[in-house]
Design a protein around this motif. Structure first.
Motif, PDB file in Angstrom:
ATOM      1  N   ILE A  80     -40.462  39.014 -23.107  1.00 23.10           N
ATOM      2  CA  ILE A  80     -41.049  40.445 -23.089  1.00 23.10           C
ATOM      3  C   ILE A  80     -41.234  40.859 -24.434  1.00 23.10           C
ATOM      4  CG2 ILE A  80     -39.135  41.585 -22.338  1.00 23.10           C
ATOM      5  CD1 ILE A  80     -42.859  42.336 -21.679  1.00 23.10           C
ATOM      6  N   GLU A  81     -39.948  40.496 -25.208  1.00 27.19           N
ATOM      7  CA  GLU A  81     -39.692  41.240 -26.714  1.00 27.19           C
ATOM      8  C   GLU A  81     -40.825  40.441 -27.558  1.00 27.19           C
ATOM      9  OE1 GLU A  81     -35.930  41.385 -28.095  1.00 27.19           O
ATOM     10  OE2 GLU A  81     -35.065  41.772 -25.966  1.00 27.19           O
ATOM     11  N   THR A  82     -41.079  39.075 -27.307  1.00 28.52           N
ATOM     12  CA  THR A  82     -41.786  38.327 -28.241  1.00 28.52           C
ATOM     13  C   THR A  82     -43.190  38.475 -27.925  1.00 28.52           C
ATOM     14  OG1 THR A  82     -40.056  36.405 -28.117  1.00 28.52           O
ATOM     15  CG2 THR A  82     -42.390  35.982 -28.778  1.00 28.52           C
ATOM     16  N   GLN A  83     -43.481  38.888 -26.552  1.00 32.44           N
ATOM     17  CA  GLN A  83     -44.853  39.107 -25.861  1.00 32.44           C
ATOM     18  C   GLN A  83     -45.221  40.744 -26.864  1.00 32.44           C
ATOM     19  OE1 GLN A  83     -45.111  39.073 -21.851  1.00 32.44           O
ATOM     20  NE2 GLN A  83     -44.811  36.817 -21.738  1.00 32.44           N
ATOM     21  N   THR A  84     -44.316  41.384 -26.767  1.00 26.92           N
ATOM     22  CA  THR A  84     -44.517  42.871 -27.543  1.00 26.92           C
ATOM     23  C   THR A  84     -44.818  42.426 -29.042  1.00 26.92           C
ATOM     24  OG1 THR A  84     -42.876  44.003 -25.960  1.00 26.92           O
ATOM     25  CG2 THR A  84     -43.341  44.959 -27.954  1.00 26.92           C
ATOM     26  N   LEU A  85     -44.164  41.614 -29.599  1.00 26.99           N
ATOM     27  CA  LEU A  85     -44.315  41.526 -31.210  1.00 26.99           C
ATOM     28  C   LEU A  85     -45.793  40.948 -31.328  1.00 26.99           C
ATOM     29  CD1 LEU A  85     -41.041  40.048 -32.443  1.00 26.99           C
ATOM     30  CD2 LEU A  85     -41.957  42.354 -32.599  1.00 26.99           C
ATOM     31  N   ASP A  86     -46.242  39.956 -30.390  1.00 30.18           N
ATOM     32  CA  ASP A  86     -47.514  39.252 -30.599  1.00 30.18           C
ATOM     33  C   ASP A  86     -48.667  40.313 -30.193  1.00 30.18           C
ATOM     34  OD1 ASP A  86     -46.337  36.967 -31.258  1.00 30.18           O
ATOM     35  OD2 ASP A  86     -46.293  36.305 -28.921  1.00 30.18           O
ATOM     36  N   VAL A  87     -48.351  41.216 -29.213  1.00 28.85           N
ATOM     37  CA  VAL A  87     -49.220  42.187 -28.932  1.00 28.85           C
ATOM     38  C   VAL A  87     -49.567  43.136 -29.612  1.00 28.85           C
ATOM     39  CG1 VAL A  87     -49.781  44.213 -27.324  1.00 28.85           C
ATOM     40  CG2 VAL A  87     -49.355  42.152 -26.248  1.00 28.85           C
ATOM     41  N   LEU A  88     -48.497  43.723 -30.789  1.00 33.52           N
ATOM     42  CA  LEU A  88     -48.770  44.543 -31.730  1.00 33.52           C
ATOM     43  C   LEU A  88     -48.972  44.089 -33.000  1.00 33.52           C
ATOM     44  CD1 LEU A  88     -45.537  46.931 -30.871  1.00 33.52           C
ATOM     45  CD2 LEU A  88     -47.866  47.167 -30.367  1.00 33.52           C
ATOM     46  N   GLU A  89     -49.144  42.660 -33.186  1.00 34.42           N
ATOM     47  CA  GLU A  89     -49.486  41.944 -34.227  1.00 34.42           C
ATOM     48  C   GLU A  89     -48.469  42.174 -35.364  1.00 34.42           C
ATOM     49  OE1 GLU A  89     -54.115  41.500 -34.508  1.00 34.42           O
ATOM     50  OE2 GLU A  89     -53.818  43.523 -33.872  1.00 34.42           O
ATOM     51  N   TRP A  90     -47.039  42.122 -34.809  1.00 34.11           N
ATOM     52  CA  TRP A  90     -46.232  42.261 -35.908  1.00 34.11           C
ATOM     53  C   TRP A  90     -46.272  41.279 -37.160  1.00 34.11           C
ATOM     54  CZ3 TRP A  90     -43.069  45.456 -38.449  1.00 34.11           C
ATOM     55  CH2 TRP A  90     -41.817  44.762 -38.972  1.00 34.11           C
ATOM     56  N   ARG A  91     -46.567  39.928 -36.671  1.00 33.56           N
ATOM     57  CA  ARG A  91     -46.824  38.882 -37.592  1.00 33.56           C
ATOM     58  C   ARG A  91     -47.764  39.159 -38.690  1.00 33.56           C
ATOM     59  NH1 ARG A  91     -45.050  33.535 -38.243  1.00 33.56           N
ATOM     60  NH2 ARG A  91     -43.851  33.553 -36.138  1.00 33.56           N
ATOM     61  N   ALA A  92     -49.046  39.661 -38.102  1.00 36.22           N
ATOM     62  CA  ALA A  92     -50.107  40.006 -39.208  1.00 36.22           C
ATOM     63  C   ALA A  92     -49.672  41.155 -40.168  1.00 36.22           C
ATOM     64  CB  ALA A  92     -51.252  40.166 -38.348  1.00 36.22           C
ATOM     65  N   LEU A  93     -48.877  42.021 -39.702  1.00 30.35           N
ATOM     66  CA  LEU A  93     -48.380  43.263 -40.389  1.00 30.35           C
ATOM     67  C   LEU A  93     -47.302  42.530 -41.638  1.00 30.35           C
ATOM     68  CD1 LEU A  93     -48.386  46.112 -41.194  1.00 30.35           C
ATOM     69  CD2 LEU A  93     -46.267  46.317 -39.695  1.00 30.35           C
ATOM     70  N   CYS A  94     -46.297  41.720 -41.198  1.00 33.27           N
ATOM     71  CA  CYS A  94     -45.635  40.869 -41.980  1.00 33.27           C
ATOM     72  C   CYS A  94     -46.372  40.208 -43.257  1.00 33.27           C
ATOM     73  CB  CYS A  94     -44.695  40.258 -41.337  1.00 33.27           C
ATOM     74  SG  CYS A  94     -43.341  41.028 -40.480  1.00 33.27           S
TER      75      CYS A  94
END
Length: 901
Positions: A65-79
């Motif tokens: 669920i934490e990984t899904q949250t990062l994917d949903v919020l597009e954390w990698r794209a921000l990084c």
């Protein structure tokens, strides 16, 4: 404890090397050794993580669920937005893989924010200097090879040295910047405890020439001896082969002497038919035509053998030196890796600073807990989350990164969560921006934890969240047999299992996709469960009943997405404290839905709600929105009027305070000018009297009258210069002045130069004036007529009545009256461009000699290097026939005007 992954034992004539390491641990393989090292030397610096949970995950589901949250919020794209700002390959890799540091506590996040602020300050101070991070290489692979027992090459050792030197230089520059500005101190603290391995740098620099990529003779005494003996042996071998080759050439055995190398041995070339000239020689090779043989003379065999032995010994000694340096690098593994971690943290801090500058971000204020504080009125209405004009960083980044200036920036939203509220229910129309608001809040919270500035205004304030959990989007999965509803409920179940009192929960369309009555009941139960177990929970919904929870519980807060009844379009603004309608029928109409279907839908809504309560609520809501907009417009206009009024007041106050000071300064300046003119006149009179007395002593009786007359004229000139004829100088005389074509005027913008009006003033109040060969268009107020003098003058030129006059204007008029007319023609122009110095001086002297008294000479010398110009000015200063001259000015580029006596 040291680890031995390789051993090196080289035996030569006088060379033996043993690598002895105390207390060794012998490992069977490099892989085992690498695993031992990785377990034994885990750096204690800030971890670079891909999950944002500071606690160890208890299950695969919680990690999911934490990984899904990062994917949903597009954390990698921000990084990935940070990647262009990284200076090192390590920083580029960390930002690409979303492995940037994230604070595991409020203190760590604040430290990261302080590092970002320090990097911004350092960028301002060191704008003209390079910090040197781009010269730092990732040494982890080189260190790993050294630890694994592989011999490092000269180039790899030089890379280690250059990286350590660049790191040292970076630390020194930061320390110098911190001495000038304390804001840079957090960056210095990052590298403060690092060991920059100065001894290792010195050893590598002593043993290796990195410019030539070779091991130096001084690296060891044996290497120096070997290379010395090898050079001496090569000199002997070369001398011998030259003698043999010359002998062969003289004997006709070859067309020209040739010494070459075959099979790593030195030899000479000789015709196959003349091999007998070298009895006992060894044939090493023959040419493709077999006409030429390459023979090693028997006298050179032993010397060649020595060359081979020396070459092998030199190579072995170089490998021994590289082995020692490799061992030094292996022993420094822990310090080097720790230094690389610190450099990576520093690089990402500068990347965050550049990113903040790029998107004009602001420093967020992180609070440790969801606490209540009193506002100015004494009630509990302060905001736990107060973010003004927040913009989604990815939407903003896509606009900033596009070269198209016509892009529309994302609509900024205000996020205001009251301190007493734990659950915020957002309602409003479809496509109104509810989901974008949830993602913006989640991503901004992640940015503040990782030390990034926020795309907002003023000073945003928000709590530090230990967990940021989101259920946004459609989670249905055919592989896992999950429908839309079951997928949502599965995610919410996992979220409820791991939430804490410091968590942020974001739920989009809570309990949608099922029967509305059951969905409302389940959503109400979930929200009441979460309100005592989270820091802040923000949910979006179309269930009107969820907005009524605030009526009975102060821990709930409502918000609505604004919808314009005029355009039937959402405005993407948030109305905090309000509830909104879905406006599904209006949204469908705005996108061009079938009209007949919409009419039938309206009829059904009237049947379902005969009192038309929904319609009345919509009208009431719209009227309130319109009234609010009017009040906001009035407030804006009033504030602007007040701001303009205060600015005008400050300007008038400043002018009033400055007026008296300017008046005193002007009076002082005028007084000083009058004193200077008076002193100058006195000096001229004293000089004139002295000259008159000296000439009177030596003059004859018949010369007295002429001497007295001449002196009287000189005195009259001085008096006239100080007090000229009546001049019309008042501003009133020029206020209605309109120049006529052909009229002579004074151009005040050019220092009161004389000009001729070419065109009369037009509608734009500008006049075309010619000065010499130049025509310029200037404003009418920058010209004035020639001063008029009275027609009668007294014979003794007595002093006029006392009055204030414009001395600058008077000088221009007198100069104009006494000077000849300045009209440039081919006869009074001398062009010196392209001439040599001697020729130019000669032509100038001839031209001056040929001019009549009182005439003008225009000397064109051009603008080039200035050599001819300097010669002309020097000659004019010394020439006896030149009364004065005017250098080139904006009206006469490259031309000097000389006045002939």
């Amino acid at each position: 404890t040291r680890c031995i992954f390789y051993s090196h034992h080289c035996i030569m004539n006088t060379l033996s090397l043993h690598l002895l390491i105390p207390n060794p641990i012998l490992l069977k393989s490099p892989r085992a050794a690498s695993q031992f090292i990785s377990r034994a030397t885990v750096p204690s610096s800030l971890r670079f993580v891909s999950t944002l949970n500071p606690r160890a995950a208890s299950s695969d589901e919680s990690q999911s669920i934490e990984t899904q949250t990062l994917d949903v919020l597009e954390w990698r794209a921000l990084c990935n937005q940070l990647s262009p700002f990284a200076s090192t390959s390590m920083g580029l890799s960390a930002t690409k893989n979303a492995e940037i540091p994230v604070g595991n506590s409020p203190e760590e996040s604040r430290n990261l924010l302080d590092e970002t602020a320090a990097a911004l300050a350092a960028m301002e101070m060191m704008e003209s200097r390079r910090l040197g991070l781009t010269e730092i290489q990732d040494l982890s692979g080189i260190v790993e090879r050294a630890v694994a027992g592989q011999l490092l090459t000269v180039r790899e050792l030089c890379t280690v040295r250059s990286t350590l030197m660049a790191a040292t230089s970076t630390f020194q520059k930061l320390r110098e910047a911190a001495n000038s500005d304390n804001r840079v101190t957090p960056l210095v603290e990052i590298l403060q405890a690092c060991d920059f391995k100065d001894t290792l740098k010195q050893k590598i620099g002593f043993c290796i020439d990195c410019n030539m990529s070779m091991v130096l003779d001084r690296a060891s005494e044996d290497l120096e001896i070997i290379r010395s003996e090898r050079r001496r042996n090569m000199e002997n071998l070369d001398s011998l082969l030259k003698e043999v080759s010359t002998m062969i050439f003289q004997a006709g055995g070859i067309d020209k002497p040739l010494i070459t190398q075959r099979r790593s041995r030195m030899c000479v070339a000789i015709r196959a038919t003349r091999k007998s000239l070298l009895p006992g020689g060894v044939v090493l090779s023959v040419s493709s035509s077999r006409a030429t043989c390459f023979i090693e003379p028997k006298e050179a065999v032993e010397l060649n053998n020595m060359e081979v032995r020396y070459a092998n010994a030199e190579k072995a000694e170089e490998m021994a030196i590289l082995s020692i340096l490799t061992s030094e690098v292996s022993n420094a593994q822990s310090d080097i890796l720790h230094l690389l971690d610190r450099i990576l943290e520093l690089d990402i801090a500068f990347a965050r600073a550049s990113h903040a500058k790029w998107m004009n971000g602001v420093y967020p204020n992180l609070t440790s807990e969801h606490s209540k504080t009193l506002d100015s009125d004494g009630d509990h209405k302060s905001l736990a989350v107060d973010i003004e004009s927040a913009q989604h960083p990815l939407l903003l980044g896509s606009v900033l990164g596009s070269p198209n200036d016509g892009n529309i920036f994302p609509v900024p939203v205000d996020i205001k969560v009251e301190s007493s509220a734990k659950v915020v229910v957002i309602s409003g129309p479809n496509t109104g921006g509810k989901t974008a608001l949830l993602k913006t809040l989640g991503l901004i919270s992640l940015m503040s934890k990782s030390g990034m500035y926020l795309p907002a205004k003023n000073c945003p304030r928000l709590p530090w969240f230990d967990l940021i959990l989101a259920d946004i989007g459609d989670p249905q999965s055919l592989e896992q047999s999950l429908s839309t509803f079951s997928g949502h409920i599965s995610r919410i179940r996992l979220i409820l299992e791991i939430i804490s009192e410091n968590s942020l929960v974001l739920l989009d369309e809570i309990c949608s996709g099922t029967d509305p009555s059951e969905g409302v009941a389940l959503a109400t139960s979930i929200l009441r469960y979460m309100k005592d177990r989270v820091n802040v929970a923000v949910v979006s919904t179309h269930y009107e009943d969820l907005s009524r929870l605030k009526d009975n519980d102060s821990q709930f807060q409502n918000a609505a997405m604004e919808f314009s009844m005029e355009t039937f379009q959402p405005t993407f603004r948030v109305l905090w404290g309000s509830t909104g309608l879905s406006n599904a029928l209006r949204v469908a109409k705005s996108i061009g839905f079938n009209r007949r279907i919409l009419e039938n839908a309206h009829k059904w809504t009237e049947k379902l709600d005969p009192k038309q309560e929904v319609e009345r609520k919509g009208s009431l809501f719209q009227s309130l929105v319109e009234e609010r907009n009017k009040l906001k417009l009035q407030i804006t206009k009033t504030a602007a009027f007040h701001r303009d009024l205060m600015n005008l007041y400050r300007e008038l106050e400043h002018e009033s305070n400055d007026l008296e000071k300017r008046e005193r300064a002007l009076l002082k300046k005028e007084t000083q000018k009058v004193q200077e003119d008076l002193t100058s006149a006195k000096l001229k009179m004293q000089k004139l009297v002295s000259e008159f007395e000296s000439q009177l002593e030596i003059a004859q009786a018949d010369q007295y009258n002429s001497l007295i007359l001449k002196t009287e004229e000189a005195v009259a000139d001085i008096i006239e210069a100080c007090c000229p004829n009546d001049l019309v100088t008042t501003e009133e005389a020029y206020s209605d002045y309109s120049p006529q074509a052909g009229e002579k005027v004074l151009v005040t913008g050019l220092g009161d130069k004389l000009g001729t009006v070419v065109e009369e003033p037009g509608d734009d109040e500008t006049v075309l004036v010619q000065h010499g060969k130049i025509r310029v268009r200037i404003k009418k107020k920058d010209i004035k007529p020639l001063p008029r003098t009275t027609s009668s003058q007294t014979s003794n030129r007595s002093l006029r009545s006392k009055r204030q006059i414009n001395m600058k204007e008077l000088g221009s008029v007198l100069q104009m009256q006494s000077e000849p007319v300045r009209i440039q023609t081919s006869k009074n122009t001398l062009d010196l461009r392209g001439m040599r110095a001697e020729e130019a001086v000669h032509q100038l002297d001839m031209a001056i000699s040929g001019r009549d008294s009182g005439s003008i000479l225009f000397i064109i010398h051009g603008m080039g290097t200035g050599v001819i110009k300097e010669l002309v000015l020097e000659r004019l200063r010394k020439h006896t026939r030149v009364s004065r001259y005017e250098q080139a000015n904006p009206m006469n580029h490259g031309c000097t005007v000389a006045y002939i006596k």
